[in-house]
Design a protein around this motif. Structure first.
Motif, mmCIF file in Angstrom:
data_model
loop_
_atom_site.group_PDB
_atom_site.id
_atom_site.type_symbol
_atom_site.label_atom_id
_atom_site.label_comp_id
_atom_site.label_asym_id
_atom_site.label_seq_id
_atom_site.Cartn_x
_atom_site.Cartn_y
_atom_site.Cartn_z
ATOM 1 N N ASN A 13 -51.803 17.570 12.133
ATOM 2 C CA ASN A 13 -51.608 17.115 13.514
ATOM 3 C C ASN A 13 -50.282 17.578 14.114
ATOM 4 N N ARG A 14 -49.789 18.704 13.651
ATOM 5 C CA ARG A 14 -48.553 19.235 14.236
ATOM 6 C C ARG A 14 -48.889 20.025 15.496
ATOM 7 N N THR A 15 -48.126 19.771 16.549
ATOM 8 C CA THR A 15 -48.367 20.395 17.853
ATOM 9 C C THR A 15 -47.254 21.395 18.153
ATOM 10 N N TRP A 16 -47.355 22.010 19.326
ATOM 11 C CA TRP A 16 -46.320 22.945 19.735
ATOM 12 C C TRP A 16 -44.980 22.252 19.942
ATOM 13 N N ASP A 17 -44.976 20.940 20.192
ATOM 14 C CA ASP A 17 -43.706 20.210 20.306
ATOM 15 C C ASP A 17 -42.963 20.240 18.973
ATOM 16 N N HIS A 18 -43.698 19.980 17.870
ATOM 17 C CA HIS A 18 -43.085 20.048 16.542
ATOM 18 C C HIS A 18 -42.626 21.466 16.229
ATOM 19 N N ALA A 19 -43.490 22.436 16.514
ATOM 20 C CA ALA A 19 -43.155 23.828 16.224
ATOM 21 C C ALA A 19 -41.937 24.281 17.028
ATOM 22 N N ALA A 20 -41.865 23.864 18.296
ATOM 23 C CA ALA A 20 -40.732 24.257 19.133
ATOM 24 C C ALA A 20 -39.435 23.628 18.635
ATOM 25 N N ALA A 21 -39.514 22.372 18.178
ATOM 26 C CA ALA A 21 -38.306 21.679 17.711
ATOM 27 C C ALA A 21 -37.719 22.361 16.477
ATOM 28 N N ILE A 22 -38.552 22.600 15.474
ATOM 29 C CA ILE A 22 -38.045 23.226 14.251
ATOM 30 C C ILE A 22 -37.768 24.706 14.488
ATOM 31 N N GLY A 23 -38.522 25.338 15.404
ATOM 32 C CA GLY A 23 -38.258 26.733 15.737
ATOM 33 C C GLY A 23 -36.889 26.912 16.371
ATOM 34 N N LEU A 24 -36.525 26.012 17.290
ATOM 35 C CA LEU A 24 -35.217 26.075 17.929
ATOM 36 C C LEU A 24 -34.108 25.823 16.911
ATOM 37 N N ALA A 25 -34.326 24.846 16.028
ATOM 38 C CA ALA A 25 -33.316 24.530 15.010
ATOM 39 C C ALA A 25 -33.069 25.714 14.079
ATOM 40 N N THR A 26 -34.142 26.347 13.631
ATOM 41 C CA THR A 26 -33.971 27.489 12.729
ATOM 42 C C THR A 26 -33.407 28.699 13.463
ATOM 43 N N ALA A 27 -33.762 28.863 14.741
ATOM 44 C CA ALA A 27 -33.228 29.986 15.523
ATOM 45 C C ALA A 27 -31.714 29.880 15.678
ATOM 46 N N VAL A 28 -31.195 28.660 15.685
ATOM 47 C CA VAL A 28 -29.749 28.454 15.807
ATOM 48 C C VAL A 28 -29.068 28.477 14.440
ATOM 49 N N LEU A 29 -29.643 27.774 13.462
ATOM 50 C CA LEU A 29 -28.963 27.547 12.183
ATOM 51 C C LEU A 29 -29.109 28.691 11.186
ATOM 52 N N LEU A 30 -30.271 29.351 11.156
ATOM 53 C CA LEU A 30 -30.443 30.429 10.180
ATOM 54 C C LEU A 30 -29.476 31.593 10.428
ATOM 55 N N PRO A 31 -29.289 32.065 11.671
ATOM 56 C CA PRO A 31 -28.284 33.112 11.869
ATOM 57 C C PRO A 31 -26.891 32.692 11.430
ATOM 58 N N VAL A 32 -26.545 31.416 11.646
ATOM 59 C CA VAL A 32 -25.248 30.920 11.189
ATOM 60 C C VAL A 32 -25.146 31.023 9.672
ATOM 61 N N ALA A 33 -26.219 30.605 8.980
ATOM 62 C CA ALA A 33 -26.238 30.688 7.520
ATOM 63 C C ALA A 33 -26.119 32.125 7.047
ATOM 64 N N PHE A 34 -26.850 33.037 7.692
ATOM 65 C CA PHE A 34 -26.806 34.438 7.282
ATOM 66 C C PHE A 34 -25.416 35.036 7.511
ATOM 67 N N LEU A 35 -24.764 34.658 8.611
ATOM 68 C CA LEU A 35 -23.419 35.155 8.884
ATOM 69 C C LEU A 35 -22.412 34.633 7.858
#
Length: 354
Positions: free
Chosen positions: A209-231
């Motif tokens: 029952n995951r919707t685009w709201d869930h996907a957008a929330a975790i997508g935004l979080a990873t889009a911000v945090l993963l580049p920081v981790a990689f750097l």
């Protein structure tokens, strides 16, 4: 249990920006493994989107994704399957990178957020919202995020004051985790049957029952945090060499450790807030990625891809093998991760006797 550290051999091709201000070292085996993981991910995504109770061809899926599909295909792909798949990929990557950072900081194979209490802290925050505040699902997610961050802060204050920070983090984290499990059990006993059912469903860890709201929330979080981790990955590699060596190479060890720990906790907390606690992905994915690339470094990019692949495959299996039963993905990752943990403990035990 120490993560093996062999001699560090510097090989590979170095790419430099004009002026030599930034550089990137590419290792041949790491590139091959990364491409192989990407290929496997594409295959799993194709199988996930085309198979199920309603079979679709690759062409129908592509048409639905571009807005040219039939009504039924559009609903199945864009409303049912794609949000769940995107959530799985982002959560798997977030958990894997979180685990990779903690394992490198602690120099311990058991240094993952689900072992040292951060995930259980998120569960405590969510349960408090469900049982005490009768909150909505959005409030539950916020409670989970706050619980994970508060738990990490408590562990950090208890750990970094003396002795080996890595060893103390694992030991103290396991102790805090045991305490939080007791708190969670108590909260479950205080809940009425409806609250208990809601809490138990969340605690199992599910992508249903995951919707685009869930996907957008975790997508935004990873889009911000993963580049920081990689750097921060290069600094993490230097910190792995030891505080004295890292300091000699110009790294502020204290600030780097705090930044990496915060990034790791935030990734785990956001992932848990969206799906509930999904066990063992953060533990197993970094170790499997290290084994494949044969590197003593953290390998954050391969770890992220491995985590995404593990969770996507696990969710695909529980959907297809146990249909029409709605088995949560946490049951699948728990089974796989439990077997992996047993294998890891036996392997490390044999190494220590050798």
């Amino acid at each position: 249990m120490k993560t093996p550290r062999g001699p560090r051999v510097v090989t590979g091709t170095v790419l430099r920006t004009p002026g030599d201000r930034h550089s990137l070292r590419l290792h041949g085996r790491t590139v091959v493994v990364t491409l192989a993981l990407l290929t496997a991910l594409v295959v799993v995504m194709g199988i996930t989107l085309t198979t199920g109770d309603f079979q679709l061809s690759v062409g129908e899926v592509l048409q639905a994704l571009t807005g040219n599909g039939s009504g039924a295909a559009d609903f199945i792909v864009n409303t049912l399957r794609m949000p769940r798949l995107v959530t799985a990929l982002c959560v798997g990557a977030a958990l894997a990178v979180s685990g990779a950072i903690l394992q490198s900081l602690t120099r311990n194979a058991l240094g993952s957020p689900d072992i040292i209490g951060f995930t259980n802290g998120s569960a405590t925050g969510a349960l408090l919202v469900i049982v005490v505040l009768n909150g909505s699902m959005t409030q539950v997610a916020v409670g989970a995020l706050a619980g994970g961050i508060v738990t990490a802060l408590v562990v950090y204050l208890l750990v970094f004051g003396g002795g080996s920070p890595g060893f103390r983090l694992v030991v103290m984290g396991i102790g805090v985790s045991a305490l939080l499990i007791a708190v969670n059990t108590y909260l479950m006993t205080r809940a009425n049957w409806q609250e208990a059912l809601e809490a138990q469903a969340w605690l199992l860890g599910t992508l249903g029952n995951r919707t685009w709201d869930h996907a957008a929330a975790i997508g935004l979080a990873t889009a911000v945090l993963l580049p920081v981790a990689f750097l921060l990955g290069r600094r993490l590699t230097m910190v792995e060499m030891g505080d004295a060596t890292a300091t000699a190479l110009g790294v502020n060890v204290g600030r780097t450790r705090v930044a990496l720990l915060f990034t790791s906790v935030a990734l785990a907390a956001f992932a848990t807030a969206v799906t509930g606690p999904i066990m063992f992905v953060a533990l197993a994915a970094p170790q499997l990625a290290r084994t494949l690339i044969r590197s003593s470094g953290p390998g954050l990019v391969p770890a992220a891809l491995m985590g995404a692949l593990l969770l996507a495959v696990s969710d695909l299996l529980v959907q297809r093998l146990f249909s029409p039963a709605l088995l949560p993905v946490g049951a699948g990752t728990g089974t796989i991760g439990g077997l992996y943990l047993i294998w890891l403990l036996v392997t490390e035990s044999r190494k220590s006797r050798a």
